[in-house]
Write an enzyme that holds these catalytic residues in place. Structure first.
Site, PDB file in Angstrom:
ATOM      1  N   SER A 140       0.826  -1.364  -0.199  1.00  0.00           N
ATOM      2  CA  SER A 140      -0.114   0.015  -0.062  1.00  0.00           C
ATOM      3  C   SER A 140       0.872   1.272   0.155  1.00  0.00           C
ATOM      4  CB  SER A 140      -0.917  -0.010   0.985  1.00  0.00           C
ATOM      5  OG  SER A 140      -1.422   1.137   1.357  1.00  0.00           O
ATOM      6  N   TYR A 153      -2.409  -0.539   9.807  1.00  0.00           N
ATOM      7  CA  TYR A 153      -2.601  -0.954   8.511  1.00  0.00           C
ATOM      8  C   TYR A 153      -1.279  -0.765   7.642  1.00  0.00           C
ATOM      9  CZ  TYR A 153      -4.216  -0.917   3.607  1.00  0.00           C
ATOM     10  OH  TYR A 153      -4.503  -1.382   2.340  1.00  0.00           O
TER      11      TYR A 153
HETATM   12  P1  NDP Z   1     -11.787  -5.169  -1.159  1.00  0.00           P
HETATM   13  O1  NDP Z   1     -12.439  -5.050   0.016  1.00  0.00           O
HETATM   14  O2  NDP Z   1     -12.569  -4.601  -2.240  1.00  0.00           O
HETATM   15  O3  NDP Z   1     -11.823  -6.567  -1.400  1.00  0.00           O
HETATM   16  C1  NDP Z   1     -11.146  -7.448  -0.872  1.00  0.00           C
HETATM   17  C2  NDP Z   1     -10.986  -8.903  -1.231  1.00  0.00           C
HETATM   18  O4  NDP Z   1      -9.956  -9.715  -0.204  1.00  0.00           O
HETATM   19  C3  NDP Z   1     -12.055  -9.482  -1.322  1.00  0.00           C
HETATM   20  O5  NDP Z   1     -12.032 -10.453  -2.344  1.00  0.00           O
HETATM   21  C4  NDP Z   1     -12.129 -10.551   0.081  1.00  0.00           C
HETATM   22  O6  NDP Z   1     -13.006 -11.755   0.065  1.00  0.00           O
HETATM   23  C5  NDP Z   1     -10.906 -10.831   0.246  1.00  0.00           C
HETATM   24  N1  NDP Z   1     -10.404 -11.212   1.679  1.00  0.00           N
HETATM   25  C6  NDP Z   1     -10.549 -10.331   2.526  1.00  0.00           C
HETATM   26  N2  NDP Z   1     -10.070 -10.975   3.767  1.00  0.00           N
HETATM   27  C7  NDP Z   1      -9.876 -12.297   3.456  1.00  0.00           C
HETATM   28  C8  NDP Z   1      -9.435 -13.336   3.964  1.00  0.00           C
HETATM   29  N3  NDP Z   1      -9.301 -13.419   5.228  1.00  0.00           N
HETATM   30  N4  NDP Z   1      -9.452 -14.554   3.199  1.00  0.00           N
HETATM   31  C9  NDP Z   1      -9.371 -14.453   2.037  1.00  0.00           C
HETATM   32  N5  NDP Z   1      -9.950 -13.245   1.312  1.00  0.00           N
HETATM   33  C10 NDP Z   1     -10.020 -12.403   1.900  1.00  0.00           C
HETATM   34  O7  NDP Z   1     -10.335  -4.751  -1.205  1.00  0.00           O
HETATM   35  P2  NDP Z   1      -9.455  -4.164  -2.249  1.00  0.00           P
HETATM   36  O8  NDP Z   1      -9.580  -4.533  -3.711  1.00  0.00           O
HETATM   37  O9  NDP Z   1      -9.498  -2.500  -2.210  1.00  0.00           O
HETATM   38  O10 NDP Z   1      -7.965  -4.204  -1.732  1.00  0.00           O
HETATM   39  C11 NDP Z   1      -7.043  -5.331  -2.503  1.00  0.00           C
HETATM   40  C12 NDP Z   1      -5.798  -5.392  -1.763  1.00  0.00           C
HETATM   41  O11 NDP Z   1      -5.243  -4.033  -2.077  1.00  0.00           O
HETATM   42  C13 NDP Z   1      -5.724  -5.220  -0.359  1.00  0.00           C
HETATM   43  O12 NDP Z   1      -4.813  -5.970   0.225  1.00  0.00           O
HETATM   44  C14 NDP Z   1      -5.505  -3.951  -0.031  1.00  0.00           C
HETATM   45  O13 NDP Z   1      -4.993  -3.773   1.417  1.00  0.00           O
HETATM   46  C15 NDP Z   1      -4.552  -3.206  -1.195  1.00  0.00           C
HETATM   47  N6  NDP Z   1      -4.764  -1.928  -1.347  1.00  0.00           N
HETATM   48  C16 NDP Z   1      -5.885  -1.229  -1.558  1.00  0.00           C
HETATM   49  C17 NDP Z   1      -5.949   0.002  -1.706  1.00  0.00           C
HETATM   50  C18 NDP Z   1      -7.273   0.766  -2.102  1.00  0.00           C
HETATM   51  O14 NDP Z   1      -7.351   2.033  -2.184  1.00  0.00           O
HETATM   52  N7  NDP Z   1      -8.520   0.193  -2.418  1.00  0.00           N
HETATM   53  C19 NDP Z   1      -4.765   0.921  -1.982  1.00  0.00           C
HETATM   54  C20 NDP Z   1      -3.621   0.109  -1.503  1.00  0.00           C
HETATM   55  C21 NDP Z   1      -3.777  -0.990  -1.257  1.00  0.00           C
HETATM   56  P3  NDP Z   1     -14.507 -11.670   0.378  1.00  0.00           P
HETATM   57  O15 NDP Z   1     -15.158 -11.017  -0.738  1.00  0.00           O
HETATM   58  O16 NDP Z   1     -14.953 -13.312   0.239  1.00  0.00           O
HETATM   59  O17 NDP Z   1     -14.672 -11.165   1.509  1.00  0.00           O
END
Ligand code: NDP
Length: 245
Positions: A140, A153
């Site tokens: 991130s 985080y």
């Molecule tokens: P979302 O909340 O939109 O999606 C998160 C995804 O991760 C979902 O598919 C969810 O599955 C899955 N997930 C969450 N917890 C678990 C778990 N315990 N086991 C398996 N799968 C899990 O997040 P983003 O798409 O925004 O983020 C994706 C990545 O990018 C993350 O690591 C985030 O920290 C990073 N990121 C995001 C930014 C942003 O601005 N959006 C910026 C910088 C980094 P389910 O739907 O089944 O819950």
């Protein structure tokens, strides 16, 4: 003889950035394992969309905060794919709170999902990814910006950066690279939750390109690193943020 189709596992691919990565890698010719924790319908919809476009994908449920689930996910992938070429560890959560406020439950959840799970996924990926493959993780941009309330985080994501840099060295001799992508704000559930229109406009205005990131912006960077042109990039965390910092 047909060349073997390349394969990829994308964690947290039911929604947001992970879903865009799964779609993009499928479009680039990979058979894709779509991991999710709870959103079975969303994961199935991504698989159907990929298959409608003549791609190959399957969904695999695993809560990556659970060590047994993580092993089961990788076992399911090796049952379906004869080799695993690319692992993208994208799953993550975001909980915010100042040092003076954050409770132990939120702290434990963040560490379990963002750091401990990342270590387990990268560790198993190191054993399972084929020689010449790619291991990628989502970090991130908050590790560079360091905003108030993002301490835990950002610390978990800084941990991911360190794991990736060390892993790249441990993979010496196998032709496997390891890199992290550090997105700036991307319009997904994770980022949009709790933000007002004014917040979003202010962030877009601070970005030289004048908008928020979209999941496809991040998928494009992952596709580059997973593809033939990305081979010489190794052990890096790359900011992909429209120039925000
Ligand atoms: P979302 O909340 O939109 O999606 C998160 C995804 O991760 C979902 O598919 C969810 O599955 C899955 N997930 C969450 N917890 C678990 C778990 N315990 N086991 C398996 N799968 C899990 O997040 P983003 O798409 O925004 O983020 C994706 C990545 O990018 C993350 O690591 C985030 O920290 C990073 N990121 C995001 C930014 C942003 O601005 N959006 C910026 C910088 C980094 P389910 O739907 O089944 O819950």
């Amino acid at each position: 003889m047909h060349p073997r189709q390349k394969t990829a596992l994308v964690t947290g691919a039911s929604r947001g950035i992970g879903a865009a990565i799964a779609r993009r890698l499928a479009r680039d010719g990979f058979a894709v394992a779509v991991n999710y924790a709870a959103s079975v319908r969303d994961a199935d919809a991504i698989v159907s969309e990929i298959e409608r476009a003549d791609g190959h994908a399957f969904a695999v449920q695993a809560d990556l905060a659970d060590a047994g689930d993580t092993e089961r996910m990788f076992d399911a992938v090796s049952d379906r794919f004869s080799q695993l070429d690319v692992v993208v560890h994208n799953a993550g959560i975001q909980l915010l709170g100042a040092h003076a406020e954050m409770d132990g439950v939120a702290l434990d959840q963040l560490v379990a999902v963002n750091l401990t799970a990342a270590f387990r996924v990268l560790s198993r990926a190191a054993r399972q990814v084929s020689d010449g493959g790619r291991i990628l993780a989502l970090s991130s941009g908050t590790t560079a910006v360091l905003p108030p309330r993002y301490g835990v985080y950002a610390a978990t994501k800084a941990g991911v950066d360190v794991l990736i840099a060390v892993l790249a060295k441990e993979l010496r001799g196998r032709g496997v690279t390891a890199n992290a992508i550090a997105p700036g704000p991307v319009a997904t559930d994770l980022y949009l939750k709790g933000k007002t229109e004014a917040d979003l406009e202010a962030t877009a205005a601070r970005t030289p390109l004048g908008r928020l990131g979209q999941p496809d912006d991040i998928a494009g960077a992952i596709a580059f690193l997973a593809g033939p042109g990305g081979e010489w990039v190794n052990g890096q965390t790359i900011l992909v943020n429209g120039g925000l910092i």
